[in-house]
Scaffold this motif. Structure first.
Motif, PDB file in Angstrom:
ATOM      1  N   ILE A 198     -13.054  -7.991 -78.931  1.00 30.65           N
ATOM      2  CA  ILE A 198     -12.769  -8.087 -80.364  1.00 30.65           C
ATOM      3  C   ILE A 198     -11.372  -8.674 -80.526  1.00 30.65           C
ATOM      4  N   PHE A 199     -11.242  -9.763 -81.279  1.00 33.70           N
ATOM      5  CA  PHE A 199      -9.934 -10.417 -81.369  1.00 33.70           C
ATOM      6  C   PHE A 199      -9.676 -10.974 -82.761  1.00 33.70           C
ATOM      7  N   GLU A 220      -4.766 -21.458 -79.631  1.00 33.82           N
ATOM      8  CA  GLU A 220      -5.569 -22.469 -78.927  1.00 33.82           C
ATOM      9  C   GLU A 220      -6.724 -22.961 -79.794  1.00 33.82           C
ATOM     10  N   LEU A 221      -7.225 -22.093 -80.655  1.00 37.44           N
ATOM     11  CA  LEU A 221      -8.325 -22.481 -81.541  1.00 37.44           C
ATOM     12  C   LEU A 221      -7.874 -23.547 -82.538  1.00 37.44           C
ATOM     13  N   THR A 222      -6.674 -23.391 -83.050  1.00 40.79           N
ATOM     14  CA  THR A 222      -6.148 -24.362 -84.007  1.00 40.79           C
ATOM     15  C   THR A 222      -5.950 -25.721 -83.353  1.00 40.79           C
ATOM     16  N   GLU A 223      -5.446 -25.725 -82.117  1.00 38.42           N
ATOM     17  CA  GLU A 223      -5.237 -27.001 -81.427  1.00 38.42           C
ATOM     18  C   GLU A 223      -6.568 -27.689 -81.135  1.00 38.42           C
ATOM     19  N   LEU A 243      -6.976  -4.197 -80.623  1.00 40.48           N
ATOM     20  CA  LEU A 243      -7.039  -5.587 -81.078  1.00 40.48           C
ATOM     21  C   LEU A 243      -6.057  -6.465 -80.299  1.00 40.48           C
ATOM     22  N   LYS A 244      -4.913  -5.923 -79.983  1.00 42.94           N
ATOM     23  CA  LYS A 244      -3.933  -6.676 -79.197  1.00 42.94           C
ATOM     24  C   LYS A 244      -4.491  -7.001 -77.819  1.00 42.94           C
ATOM     25  N   GLN A 245      -5.132  -6.029 -77.209  1.00 42.86           N
ATOM     26  CA  GLN A 245      -5.711  -6.232 -75.883  1.00 42.86           C
ATOM     27  C   GLN A 245      -6.863  -7.251 -75.937  1.00 42.86           C
ATOM     28  N   GLY A 246      -7.727  -7.111 -76.943  1.00 41.86           N
ATOM     29  CA  GLY A 246      -8.836  -8.043 -77.076  1.00 41.86           C
ATOM     30  C   GLY A 246      -8.371  -9.454 -77.369  1.00 41.86           C
ATOM     31  N   THR A 247      -7.337  -9.587 -78.190  1.00 39.87           N
ATOM     32  CA  THR A 247      -6.810 -10.904 -78.524  1.00 39.87           C
ATOM     33  C   THR A 247      -6.169 -11.564 -77.307  1.00 39.87           C
ATOM     34  N   ALA A 248      -5.492 -10.788 -76.487  1.00 37.11           N
ATOM     35  CA  ALA A 248      -4.903 -11.322 -75.253  1.00 37.11           C
ATOM     36  C   ALA A 248      -5.993 -11.846 -74.327  1.00 37.11           C
ATOM     37  N   ARG A 249      -7.074 -11.107 -74.220  1.00 37.21           N
ATOM     38  CA  ARG A 249      -8.213 -11.540 -73.394  1.00 37.21           C
ATOM     39  C   ARG A 249      -8.804 -12.829 -73.951  1.00 37.21           C
ATOM     40  N   ALA A 250      -8.982 -12.890 -75.269  1.00 36.92           N
ATOM     41  CA  ALA A 250      -9.543 -14.088 -75.895  1.00 36.92           C
ATOM     42  C   ALA A 250      -8.638 -15.297 -75.662  1.00 36.92           C
ATOM     43  N   GLN A 268      -6.690 -15.873 -73.135  1.00 41.93           N
ATOM     44  CA  GLN A 268      -6.831 -16.326 -71.753  1.00 41.93           C
ATOM     45  C   GLN A 268      -8.036 -17.250 -71.594  1.00 41.93           C
ATOM     46  N   VAL A 269      -9.157 -16.850 -72.189  1.00 40.55           N
ATOM     47  CA  VAL A 269     -10.377 -17.651 -72.077  1.00 40.55           C
ATOM     48  C   VAL A 269     -10.224 -18.963 -72.827  1.00 40.55           C
ATOM     49  N   ALA A 270      -9.718 -18.911 -74.055  1.00 43.03           N
ATOM     50  CA  ALA A 270      -9.555 -20.115 -74.864  1.00 43.03           C
ATOM     51  C   ALA A 270      -8.567 -21.086 -74.241  1.00 43.03           C
ATOM     52  N   ALA A 271      -7.535 -20.555 -73.598  1.00 46.98           N
ATOM     53  CA  ALA A 271      -6.527 -21.413 -72.962  1.00 46.98           C
ATOM     54  C   ALA A 271      -7.133 -22.231 -71.832  1.00 46.98           C
ATOM     55  N   VAL A 272      -8.074 -21.660 -71.101  1.00 46.93           N
ATOM     56  CA  VAL A 272      -8.735 -22.395 -70.019  1.00 46.93           C
ATOM     57  C   VAL A 272      -9.533 -23.564 -70.586  1.00 46.93           C
ATOM     58  N   THR A 273     -10.293 -23.308 -71.649  1.00 44.81           N
ATOM     59  CA  THR A 273     -11.074 -24.379 -72.273  1.00 44.81           C
ATOM     60  C   THR A 273     -10.166 -25.459 -72.835  1.00 44.81           C
ATOM     61  N   LEU A 274      -9.092 -25.059 -73.513  1.00 49.75           N
ATOM     62  CA  LEU A 274      -8.149 -26.037 -74.062  1.00 49.75           C
ATOM     63  C   LEU A 274      -7.561 -26.899 -72.957  1.00 49.75           C
ATOM     64  N   SER A 275      -7.211 -26.294 -71.854  1.00 48.10           N
ATOM     65  CA  SER A 275      -6.659 -27.041 -70.728  1.00 48.10           C
ATOM     66  C   SER A 275      -7.663 -28.059 -70.201  1.00 48.10           C
TER      67      SER A 275
END
Length: 340
Positions: A86-87, A94-97, A313-320, A322-329
Motif C-alpha cells: 500500500i503506497f 518515479e511515476l511523475t517522470e 504507509l511509509k514502509q509500503g511507499t518505500a517498497r513501491a 524501489q520497484v518503480a525506480a528499477v522500471t524507470l532506470s
C-alpha cells in the motif's frame, strides 16, 4: 480477465482516489477481490492523491486528509500490508517522470477521444476549460501501471478505455526502442456487475452524488439508508406484482446476500405479488448490518493509532519506490538516457 484466471506470476495494480471514505460500491467492485488476490499474487495498492488533485487542486486538504481514511478502509476490510504493498502516489516521484516521457507518445486529440475522459469532462462541466493535469491523467495512469509491470488491472467497465490507452503507450514505447521494456496489462472487470447503483436509484453509487453507504456507516446509518432505498414505485400494495429489474434493494441483495436461493425465491414472490417492500428491506438490512459491523469495528481499532498507519504507509511507499525506480532506470536506458 477473470479472478479465477489469476496466477502467482501476475502482478496487480489498483487503487483509489483519496477524495473520501470508501463505500459499498468500492467493496463489491474491488475491495473484496483485493483481499482474495493478495493470497494469490503480488499486489500494489495505490492511494491516488496526485490523481485526485487533477480536479481538486482548490480543495487539496480534502485529498490529503483522506489518504489516511482510505488506508483505514483498506485495513478494515482485511487487506494485509504484509501481503499487499500500500503506497502513496505523490511520494513516488518515479511515476511523475515516467508520465512525462509517456506524454510524448500520445496526442492531445487522442486524449480527448478517450471515452472515459470524455464522459468525465462532461460530468464535471469542463467543456473547454479542462485542467491540463486532468486531460493528461491517462498518461499518468499508464505510468502507475507500467512502473510495477502490472499484468492485471481491476477496473469497472467504464475504465476499460484507460487500460487500452495504457497498452497503446506501451506498444509505442516498445516499438521505438531496441529492447522492449514495458509490459501490457489486462483489465479485470468485477463479475458482480461493473457498478452498484446508488441508494437513490441512480445508475451509479458515487461520493460526488451523495448516494453512498460508506464502509464505516453506523448501524443507524445503515438502517436509514435501507429504509430510503428505491424499490418499485408502482408496487403500491403488498398484493401488487412488483418489478425486480431496476429495484435497488434486489440489486443489493444480489450483491451481498449469502443465500442465493432465498433471494431467488423472494424475487419470484415479489413478482407474483404478496411480498412487501418492508420485508425485502428487512432482509437487506440484516445482511448489511452483519457485513459492515466487523469492518466498522476493525476500522475503529486501527484509527486509534494513526502513527502506526503512517508508518505502514511509509514502509509500503518505500517498497513501491524501489520497484518503480528499477522500471524507470530500464526505460531511461532503453532511450539512451544513461549518460554515465
Amino acid at each position: 480477465m477473470k479472478l479465477s484466471n489469476i496466477t502467482p506470476q501476475d502482478i496487480i495494480l489498483t487503487g483509489d482516489r483519496t477524495t473520501g471514505s470508501l463505500h459499498l460500491g468500492h467493496y463489491v467492485g474491488s475491495l473484496r477481490n483485493r483481499v482474495l488476490l493478495q493470497d494469490r499474487c503480488q499486489q500494489f495498492l495505490l492511494l491516488a492523491d496526485a490523481q485526485a488533485l487533477t480536479d481538486n487542486m482548490g480543495n487539496y486538504l480534502k485529498v490529503r486528509d483522506n489518504v489516511l481514511q482510505v488506508a483505514l478502509d483498506y485495513l478494515a476490510v482485511g487487506i494485509d500490508p504484509a501481503k499487499s504493498t500500500i503506497f502513496i502516489q505523490s511520494l513516488v516521484p518515479e511515476l511523475t517522470e515516467l508520465a512525462s516521457y509517456y506524454l510524448n507518445l500520445v496526442t492531445v486529440s487522442r486524449l480527448e477521444r478517450n471515452p472515459t475522459i470524455k464522459d468525465e469532462i462532461k460530468q464535471r462541466g469542463y467543456e473547454r476549460d479542462i485542467p491540463a493535469g486532468f486531460l493528461t491523467y491517462p498518461a499518468a495512469q499508464a505510468a502507475d501501471i507500467t512502473a510495477f509491470k502490472a499484468t492485471v488491472v481491476p477496473v469497472g467497465e467504464d475504465q476499460i478505455p484507460m487500460i487500452e490507452q495504457t497498452n497503446e503507450i506501451v506498444r509505442r514505447f516498445n516499438s521505438s526502442v531496441e529492447t522492449p521494456v514495458l509490459v501490457e496489462a489486462k483489465a479485470m472487470v468485477p463479475e458482480v456487475g461493473a457498478r452498484l447503483p446508488g441508494i437513490d436509484g441512480k445508475a451509479k453509487m458515487s461520493k460526488s452524488l451523495g448516494n453512498t453507504l460508506t464502509l464505516s456507516a453506523s448501524a443507524d446509518e445503515i438502517r436509514q439508508a435501507v429504509k430510503m432505498m428505491y424499490t418499485d414505485p408502482n408496487h403500491l400494495r403488498v398484493s401488487d406484482p412488483g418489478q425486480v429489474e431496476g429495484n435497488v434493494v434486489f440489486s443489493y441483495l444480489d450483491a451481498f446476500h449469502p443465500n442465493i436461493e432465498l433471494v431467488k425465491r423472494m424475487k419470484e414472490h415479489y413478482q407474483q405479488g404478496g411480498l412487501g417492500d418492508t420485508v425485502i428491506k428487512q432482509h437487506l438490512e440484516e445482511c448489511l448490518q452483519e457485513l459492515l459491523a466487523p469492518i466498522r469495528q476493525r476500522r475503529e481499532q486501527y484509527a486509534r493509532d494513526p502513527a502506526a498507519i503512517l508508518a505502514m504507509l511509509k514502509q509500503g511507499t518505500a517498497r513501491a519506490r524501489q520497484v518503480a525506480a528499477v522500471t524507470l532506470s530500464e526505460v531511461k536506458a532503453a532511450m539512451g538516457l544513461n549518460y554515465y
